[in-house]
Write an enzyme that holds these catalytic residues in place. Structure first.
Site, PDB file in Angstrom:
ATOM      1  N   CYS A 114       0.557  -0.905  -0.462  1.00  0.00           N
ATOM      2  CA  CYS A 114      -0.048   0.363   0.402  1.00  0.00           C
ATOM      3  C   CYS A 114       0.893   1.406   0.006  1.00  0.00           C
ATOM      4  O   CYS A 114       0.042   2.330  -0.203  1.00  0.00           O
ATOM      5  CB  CYS A 114      -0.967  -0.228   1.275  1.00  0.00           C
ATOM      6  SG  CYS A 114      -1.873  -1.389   1.156  1.00  0.00           S
ATOM      7  N   HIS A 255      -3.131   7.520   1.381  1.00  0.00           N
ATOM      8  CA  HIS A 255      -3.853   5.866   1.232  1.00  0.00           C
ATOM      9  C   HIS A 255      -5.056   5.778   2.035  1.00  0.00           C
ATOM     10  O   HIS A 255      -5.201   6.015   3.401  1.00  0.00           O
ATOM     11  CB  HIS A 255      -2.963   4.929   1.926  1.00  0.00           C
ATOM     12  CG  HIS A 255      -3.107   3.419   1.784  1.00  0.00           C
ATOM     13  ND1 HIS A 255      -3.592   2.855   0.294  1.00  0.00           N
ATOM     14  CD2 HIS A 255      -3.350   1.969   2.248  1.00  0.00           C
ATOM     15  CE1 HIS A 255      -4.587   1.168   1.393  1.00  0.00           C
ATOM     16  NE2 HIS A 255      -3.991   1.616   2.222  1.00  0.00           N
ATOM     17  N   ASN A 285     -10.122   0.323  -0.075  1.00  0.00           N
ATOM     18  CA  ASN A 285      -8.621  -0.152  -0.198  1.00  0.00           C
ATOM     19  C   ASN A 285      -8.865  -0.714  -1.602  1.00  0.00           C
ATOM     20  O   ASN A 285      -8.372  -1.777  -1.929  1.00  0.00           O
ATOM     21  CB  ASN A 285      -8.208  -1.203   1.135  1.00  0.00           C
ATOM     22  CG  ASN A 285      -6.984  -0.726   0.992  1.00  0.00           C
ATOM     23  OD1 ASN A 285      -5.747  -0.915   0.481  1.00  0.00           O
ATOM     24  ND2 ASN A 285      -6.222  -1.207   2.398  1.00  0.00           N
TER      25      ASN A 285
END
EC number: 2.3.1.180
Length: 330
Positions: A114, A255, A285
């Site tokens: 990520c 993020h 996500n």
């Protein structure tokens, strides 16, 4: 004299058409729309069909970024694909290069989960600042639905698929104002997508492991604690390097992991809500894709304008985290 600064001159994004809403997840696991949305901020996510590939999503995002930058694919010198879910374990960047006909570009994958987009941004900038390349295409893309255990309600509600891309170009003034990157492998066990092999004797006394990767496992509480503490610190470090104060930031793009994390970081940094960009309600996500998708949406909506100062931070498996401060446009 060569231009040894960088500018981020175009963005693009692509997501699969298929949506999976929270209510539909109740058919898979014991959960509810209210439970998911109040704890994560996510309401739906996009999922790639079995016939869709990371190459296709990354190529579509790339075409958007190249067009927005006002250049052609043949102008690209380097393609960096930040991904943890390549179509091919040997790498997918070269397939993207072929798909968009960037015939002059060298291409390779970069894996930092990520944090991949921020790590890729800093990596791309170094190639330009050293005078090696003029035009770099950076893509963040992941298809995490391939690696989710759809019976694990702690993780299956979180992840979605997509790709985002930006073009970085050599520029007279340096628009990457500051950055900081960190890793802590002692906390690696909190978030994993691990290989598991079974021993196979190929000839007497010679054994190899044959198997595949196991679904994502995560200690949500520890990852939340890590992000809430480390992300404000790393943004502060990047701001210090950039020699600007937090009130000079026009936009915060974190993020897109969890709305609670986004809110906690913004609160700790005293960044007001109207400066915080969040779209995880619609996409979940998407790992390395989340920052460039959010960036591209905000640019195309007219929120982010040339010269706006953006603070961004990626964080996740590794554990790894990083921040970058940049001005949008030339």
């Amino acid at each position: 004299m060569q231009n040894l600064g960088i500018a981020i001159t175009g963005s693009g994004s692509a997501v699969p058409k298929t949506s999976l809403h929270n209510q539909e997840l109740t058919q898979l696991v014991e959960t509810s729309d209210e439970w998911i949305s109040t704890r994560t901020g996510i309401r739906q996510r996009r999922l790639a069909q079995p016939t869709e590939s990371l190459t296709e999503l990354a190529a579509a995002a790339s075409r958007g970024a190249i067009s927005a930058a006002g250049i052609s694919a043949t102008d690209i010198d380097l393609i960096l694909l930040a991904t943890s879910t390549p179509d091919d374990l040997f790498g997918t960047a070269c397939k993207v290069q072929a798909a968009i006909e960037a015939t002059q570009a060298v291409a390779f994958d970069l894996t930092a989960a990520c944090s991949g987009f921020v790590f890729g941004l800093v990596t791309a900038a170094q190639y330009i600042k050293t005078g090696v390349y003029q035009n770099v295409l950076l893509i963040g893309g992941d298809i995490l639905s391939r690696w989710v255990d759809w019976q694990d309600r702690r993780t299956c509600v979180l992840f979605g698929d997509g790709a985002g891309a930006v073009v970085l170009q050599a520029n007279e003034s340096d628009r990457l104002l500051g950055f900081a990157l960190k890793s802590d492998g002692t906390q690696n066990h909190h978030l994993n997508l691990t290989y598991q092999g079974n021993s196979q004797e190929i000839i007497p006394n010679v054994n190899v492991a044959q198997g595949t990767y196991q679904p994502i496992t995560m200690n949500g509480k520890e990852v939340y604690r890590f992000a809430a503490q480390k992300v404000p610190e790393i943004i502060d470090k990047a701001l210090f390097q950039a020699q600007i104060t937090v009130d000079q930031i026009d936009w915060l793009i974190l993020h897109q992991a969890n709305q609670r994390i986004i809110d906690a970081v913004a609160e700790r940094l005293n960044i007001p809500d109207h400066k915080v960009i969040s779209n995880l309600a619609n996409y979940g996500n998407t790992s390395a894709a989340s920052i460039p998708i959010a960036l591209d949406e905000a640019v195309r909506q007219g929120k982010i304008k040339p010269n706006d100062i953006i603070a961004t931070s990626g964080f996740g498996a590794g554990l790894s985290w990083g921040a970058a401060i940049f001005q949008w446009g030339k």
